[in-house]
Design a protein around this motif. Sequence first.
Motif, PDB file in Angstrom:
ATOM      1  N   THR A  63     -36.402 -22.896  57.960  1.00 51.34           N
ATOM      2  CA  THR A  63     -35.990 -23.663  56.778  1.00 51.34           C
ATOM      3  C   THR A  63     -37.170 -24.378  56.148  1.00 51.34           C
ATOM      4  O   THR A  63     -37.285 -24.443  54.912  1.00 51.34           O
ATOM      5  CB  THR A  63     -34.921 -24.709  57.158  1.00 51.34           C
ATOM      6  OG1 THR A  63     -33.921 -24.096  57.953  1.00 51.34           O
ATOM      7  CG2 THR A  63     -34.309 -25.342  55.928  1.00 51.34           C
ATOM      8  N   GLY A  64     -38.054 -24.936  56.989  1.00 53.71           N
ATOM      9  CA  GLY A  64     -39.199 -25.683  56.476  1.00 53.71           C
ATOM     10  C   GLY A  64     -38.761 -26.848  55.610  1.00 53.71           C
ATOM     11  O   GLY A  64     -37.938 -27.670  55.994  1.00 53.71           O
ATOM     12  N   SER A  65     -39.271 -26.916  54.410  1.00 52.44           N
ATOM     13  CA  SER A  65     -38.926 -27.992  53.472  1.00 52.44           C
ATOM     14  C   SER A  65     -37.547 -27.804  52.861  1.00 52.44           C
ATOM     15  O   SER A  65     -36.965 -28.734  52.316  1.00 52.44           O
ATOM     16  CB  SER A  65     -39.963 -28.047  52.342  1.00 52.44           C
ATOM     17  OG  SER A  65     -39.838 -26.896  51.516  1.00 52.44           O
ATOM     18  N   GLY A  66     -37.032 -26.570  52.908  1.00 50.63           N
ATOM     19  CA  GLY A  66     -35.767 -26.254  52.248  1.00 50.63           C
ATOM     20  C   GLY A  66     -35.925 -25.641  50.870  1.00 50.63           C
ATOM     21  O   GLY A  66     -34.928 -25.305  50.229  1.00 50.63           O
ATOM     22  N   TYR A  67     -37.165 -25.451  50.424  1.00 53.08           N
ATOM     23  CA  TYR A  67     -37.388 -24.930  49.068  1.00 53.08           C
ATOM     24  C   TYR A  67     -36.931 -23.477  48.934  1.00 53.08           C
ATOM     25  O   TYR A  67     -36.181 -23.128  48.003  1.00 53.08           O
ATOM     26  CB  TYR A  67     -38.863 -25.061  48.703  1.00 53.08           C
ATOM     27  CG  TYR A  67     -39.221 -24.469  47.359  1.00 53.08           C
ATOM     28  CD1 TYR A  67     -38.720 -25.020  46.186  1.00 53.08           C
ATOM     29  CD2 TYR A  67     -40.060 -23.357  47.263  1.00 53.08           C
ATOM     30  CE1 TYR A  67     -39.041 -24.477  44.942  1.00 53.08           C
ATOM     31  CE2 TYR A  67     -40.391 -22.814  46.034  1.00 53.08           C
ATOM     32  CZ  TYR A  67     -39.889 -23.369  44.879  1.00 53.08           C
ATOM     33  OH  TYR A  67     -40.201 -22.824  43.657  1.00 53.08           O
TER      34      TYR A  67
END
Length: 218
Positions: A94-98
Amino acid sequence: MVPVGGRGLSHARARQRLAERLAATGIQDERVIAAVMQVPRHLFVDEALATHAYEDSALPIGQGQTISQPYMVARMTEALLAPGCCSTVLEIGTGSGYQTAVLASLVRRVYSIERVASLWQRADARLKALRYRNVRLRYGDGALGWQEYAPFDGILITAAADGVPRRLAAQLAPGGRMVLPLNGAHGQVLVRLTRRTLGFRHEVLESVTFVPMLGGVA
C-alpha cells in the motif's frame, strides 16, 4: 468513489501539467490520465515535500519506502487495466496509498496489503479521510495474498520480487492479470502475467527500479 481535488489553483495547474507529461511519455489510456489528475498526490507525501508532489519523480515516505513516480503509477495501472480488466484488484504494498487511490478511481473494489504497520496506519487514515469507500486495507504479509476475497481480476505488486509469487498467482481469476517488477540477471523489469487455461502469458514491458519485496511484517 468520491472525486477529490487539490487545494488551490497551484495544485490544479500542477496536476494538469503532470497529465500532459504522462501523455507525452506514452500513457495512452485517458481514464488513467484522468485518475492521476483527480488524485491529490500532495496529500500522500510529507508536507515538507508537497511542493514536489506533481513532479514526475519518486519521493520518500519513510521506513525506507517511496511513493512511486506518477509515470510508473500510470504505466502499471494502464498495463493492468487495458483492455477489459478489472473489477476487483489486489495491491501488494500500500505504501502511502497513492497507487491505491488511483486504482480505486478506476475499479469497483481495491484490496491492499501493507507489511509496515506505520505506513498501513497512515494510508488507512488518509484514504478514509478522502472518502475512498471502495478500498479495504490489511496489515500483513503481502506475499500470502488475501485468500478471503480471491480470486482477483488483477494483482498489482509495488516491490521487486525474485520470481513470480506462486501464492499470489494462484489467487488470480481465469483471464486475470498480474503486473509486477521482477529481479533479473541484468536488472529489474516490469512484467505482465495473464492467467490462461494452462499456465500464464508472460510479457516484459520495460526496465524499472523498485524497492525489494520482503516477507513478514514490520
